[in-house]
Scaffold this motif. Sequence first.
Motif, PDB file in Angstrom:
ATOM      1  N   ASN A 129      39.340  44.457  36.303  1.00 51.74           N
ATOM      2  CA  ASN A 129      37.890  44.672  37.119  1.00 51.74           C
ATOM      3  C   ASN A 129      38.297  44.482  38.649  1.00 51.74           C
ATOM      4  OD1 ASN A 129      36.537  45.010  34.759  1.00 51.74           O
ATOM      5  ND2 ASN A 129      36.186  43.167  34.300  1.00 51.74           N
ATOM      6  N   THR A 130      39.040  43.548  38.990  1.00 52.54           N
ATOM      7  CA  THR A 130      39.326  43.453  40.402  1.00 52.54           C
ATOM      8  C   THR A 130      39.943  44.665  41.032  1.00 52.54           C
ATOM      9  OG1 THR A 130      41.488  42.209  40.068  1.00 52.54           O
ATOM     10  CG2 THR A 130      39.412  41.049  40.283  1.00 52.54           C
ATOM     11  N   ARG A 131      40.806  45.194  40.250  1.00 54.06           N
ATOM     12  CA  ARG A 131      41.493  46.712  40.522  1.00 54.06           C
ATOM     13  C   ARG A 131      40.365  47.621  40.674  1.00 54.06           C
ATOM     14  NH1 ARG A 131      46.538  48.858  39.966  1.00 54.06           N
ATOM     15  NH2 ARG A 131      46.772  50.725  41.039  1.00 54.06           N
ATOM     16  N   TYR A 132      39.740  47.827  39.779  1.00 51.02           N
ATOM     17  CA  TYR A 132      38.730  48.702  39.890  1.00 51.02           C
ATOM     18  C   TYR A 132      37.749  48.689  41.112  1.00 51.02           C
ATOM     19  CZ  TYR A 132      34.906  51.771  38.233  1.00 51.02           C
ATOM     20  OH  TYR A 132      33.706  52.943  37.936  1.00 51.02           O
ATOM     21  N   ALA A 133      37.237  47.523  41.276  1.00 50.91           N
ATOM     22  CA  ALA A 133      36.368  46.984  42.355  1.00 50.91           C
ATOM     23  C   ALA A 133      37.030  47.328  43.618  1.00 50.91           C
ATOM     24  CB  ALA A 133      35.867  45.599  42.364  1.00 50.91           C
ATOM     25  N   THR A 134      38.215  47.034  43.982  1.00 54.80           N
ATOM     26  CA  THR A 134      39.036  46.982  45.308  1.00 54.80           C
ATOM     27  C   THR A 134      40.207  47.905  45.470  1.00 54.80           C
ATOM     28  OG1 THR A 134      40.365  44.988  44.817  1.00 54.80           O
ATOM     29  CG2 THR A 134      38.104  44.594  45.625  1.00 54.80           C
ATOM     30  N   ASP A 135      40.598  48.300  44.382  1.00 52.25           N
ATOM     31  CA  ASP A 135      42.114  48.904  44.255  1.00 52.25           C
ATOM     32  C   ASP A 135      43.107  47.977  45.134  1.00 52.25           C
ATOM     33  OD1 ASP A 135      43.713  50.841  43.102  1.00 52.25           O
ATOM     34  OD2 ASP A 135      43.524  52.050  45.029  1.00 52.25           O
ATOM     35  N   CYS A 136      42.983  46.664  45.160  1.00 50.11           N
ATOM     36  CA  CYS A 136      43.748  45.837  45.481  1.00 50.11           C
ATOM     37  C   CYS A 136      44.688  45.253  44.484  1.00 50.11           C
ATOM     38  CB  CYS A 136      43.392  44.754  46.539  1.00 50.11           C
ATOM     39  SG  CYS A 136      44.322  43.707  47.303  1.00 50.11           S
ATOM     40  N   THR A 137      45.980  45.109  44.555  1.00 49.47           N
ATOM     41  CA  THR A 137      46.611  44.743  43.265  1.00 49.47           C
ATOM     42  C   THR A 137      47.549  43.450  43.935  1.00 49.47           C
ATOM     43  OG1 THR A 137      48.523  46.093  43.874  1.00 49.47           O
ATOM     44  CG2 THR A 137      46.644  46.838  42.195  1.00 49.47           C
ATOM     45  N   ASN A 138      48.012  42.721  43.116  1.00 51.38           N
ATOM     46  CA  ASN A 138      48.803  41.461  43.397  1.00 51.38           C
ATOM     47  C   ASN A 138      49.320  40.848  42.162  1.00 51.38           C
ATOM     48  OD1 ASN A 138      50.064  39.408  44.438  1.00 51.38           O
ATOM     49  ND2 ASN A 138      48.622  38.467  45.590  1.00 51.38           N
ATOM     50  N   MET A 139      50.442  41.032  41.851  1.00 46.67           N
ATOM     51  CA  MET A 139      51.223  40.347  40.654  1.00 46.67           C
ATOM     52  C   MET A 139      50.116  40.520  39.231  1.00 46.67           C
ATOM     53  SD  MET A 139      52.724  37.152  42.585  1.00 46.67           S
ATOM     54  CE  MET A 139      51.006  36.303  42.807  1.00 46.67           C
ATOM     55  N   GLN A 140      49.578  41.955  38.916  1.00 48.35           N
ATOM     56  CA  GLN A 140      48.727  42.024  37.913  1.00 48.35           C
ATOM     57  C   GLN A 140      48.962  41.381  36.682  1.00 48.35           C
ATOM     58  OE1 GLN A 140      46.168  43.063  40.237  1.00 48.35           O
ATOM     59  NE2 GLN A 140      45.638  44.809  38.659  1.00 48.35           N
ATOM     60  N   ILE A 141      50.096  41.386  35.879  1.00 44.48           N
ATOM     61  CA  ILE A 141      50.314  40.867  34.892  1.00 44.48           C
ATOM     62  C   ILE A 141      50.359  39.317  35.035  1.00 44.48           C
ATOM     63  CG2 ILE A 141      52.115  40.392  32.941  1.00 44.48           C
ATOM     64  CD1 ILE A 141      50.749  43.345  33.049  1.00 44.48           C
ATOM     65  N   TRP A 142      50.931  38.695  36.015  1.00 50.79           N
ATOM     66  CA  TRP A 142      50.922  37.252  36.210  1.00 50.79           C
ATOM     67  C   TRP A 142      49.561  36.900  36.361  1.00 50.79           C
ATOM     68  CZ3 TRP A 142      49.764  33.275  39.508  1.00 50.79           C
ATOM     69  CH2 TRP A 142      50.430  32.176  39.342  1.00 50.79           C
ATOM     70  N   CYS A 143      48.676  37.562  37.024  1.00 50.25           N
ATOM     71  CA  CYS A 143      47.390  37.157  37.314  1.00 50.25           C
ATOM     72  C   CYS A 143      46.496  37.463  36.008  1.00 50.25           C
ATOM     73  CB  CYS A 143      46.717  37.859  38.315  1.00 50.25           C
ATOM     74  SG  CYS A 143      47.494  37.540  40.060  1.00 50.25           S
ATOM     75  N   MET A 144      46.876  38.097  34.984  1.00 49.28           N
ATOM     76  CA  MET A 144      46.208  38.122  33.750  1.00 49.28           C
ATOM     77  C   MET A 144      46.210  36.898  32.830  1.00 49.28           C
ATOM     78  SD  MET A 144      47.030  41.993  32.274  1.00 49.28           S
ATOM     79  CE  MET A 144      46.224  43.187  33.293  1.00 49.28           C
ATOM     80  N   HIS A 145      47.118  35.941  33.319  1.00 46.71           N
ATOM     81  CA  HIS A 145      47.141  34.739  32.576  1.00 46.71           C
ATOM     82  C   HIS A 145      47.092  33.220  33.269  1.00 46.71           C
ATOM     83  CE1 HIS A 145      51.312  34.035  33.449  1.00 46.71           C
ATOM     84  NE2 HIS A 145      51.501  35.278  33.190  1.00 46.71           N
TER      85      HIS A 145
END
Length: 425
Positions: free
Chosen positions: A69-85
């Motif tokens: 959802n944060t990607r959808y809202a902003t398209d700003c990524t940062n360690m996506q898998i790590w941030c999932m947990h």
Amino acid sequence: MARNKVISNHDRGWPVRVERGGGPVQHGALDHSEAPAGLDEVRRYRLGRLQSEMQRQHLPALLLLDPINTRYATDCTNMQIWCMHFETRCVFVPADGPVTLLDYADMPFLAEGLPTVDSYGVMKAHYFFAAGNRMAEWASAFGSQIGGLMARYCPGERRLAIDRLSHLGGTAIQDLGFEIVDGQGVAEVARSIKSPGELDLMKAAIAVADKGMHAMRDALRPGITENALWAKLHEVNIAEGGEWIETRLLASGPRTNPWFHESSMRVIEAGDMVSFDTDLVGPYGYCADISRAWVCGDVWSREQADLYRLAREQVEFNMEVIKPGMSYREIAEKSWPIPDRFKKNRYGCLAHGVGLCDEYPSIPYREDLEEYGYDGAVEPGMVLAVESYIGEEGAMEGVKLEQMIHVTETGWELLSHYPWEEFEA
């Protein structure tokens, strides 16, 4: 080091302040110079979808922590898998106002140039790994941080929609007098309708999946392990700018029935059925969700061929059923009748949405309507994955097939073009 920065956003009419450097900025950490669609147009569309849905539901603000959802809202990524947990970055979206990204650490260069990020700061994270026995203290600081954003951008409002948050964080916000309501539904409904630009980006991800499947097909021979075969898809995805693969759903021989065994070190033998589901998050973060089944050595038994024909028949029949405006219930009721011997092992749904990952809606089979069905209708702009798994309980093998379609005003467009198997048996 400064903790809050405002990223340039002239075209949206809100106050602009740039605190670092000068000159042109780049869009985050990736080079998107050859994107098949205008990324800023896609970004504005997605944020607009979120804010329109918030306004429809009379919600003044939305707090997003799910990295999809944060990607959808902003398209700003940062360690996506790590941030999932770990709850370590979030996005605050007012229904009408500037968007604030609170990140894992002070790395504003990740958001520079994005038209969807107006204010950048660092989130007061309170998960145990980071906070230890200070979790309650830091959760309170996080609550105050969100309360400050509400006071600044939604003065007087007390309702806040949140997609997901630990009880400590939620309690800290509630203790300030705010009412928390569901925000995941806001995000899922917004994400369900794709713009033309989004479709172009999805097609780029599907093209990578197709290339990866061809690499797998070329590598499939007796003696290769399931994991080594599965690695071919990962290799192509990363080399072509993709991001990750959501699952490990590849199985061979007796591990294809029932479905949902994950890839292993099993050595694939001549004559084995090999079934898989790509679940690939490719370039630009979009998902290619396609399933295929092969036989190692391309010599099909009569039983394998019959399973494959039935699975293909189910997918193609159900695609033809789907029309814009149809309710989920109507689609289920008109769907392909599953033969009794395959009902026990049927897949979990008839079709589901696809975007940045698998998403709303989930359309059940008629057998599951009463337990799992919910209201809704297929709309133009949705992308659906139409599913099949055919495997008899207690039998040796099963076949998993899946196609992606884009629902249009008059019907649908096929998105996944990797060919079906043609065989003699």
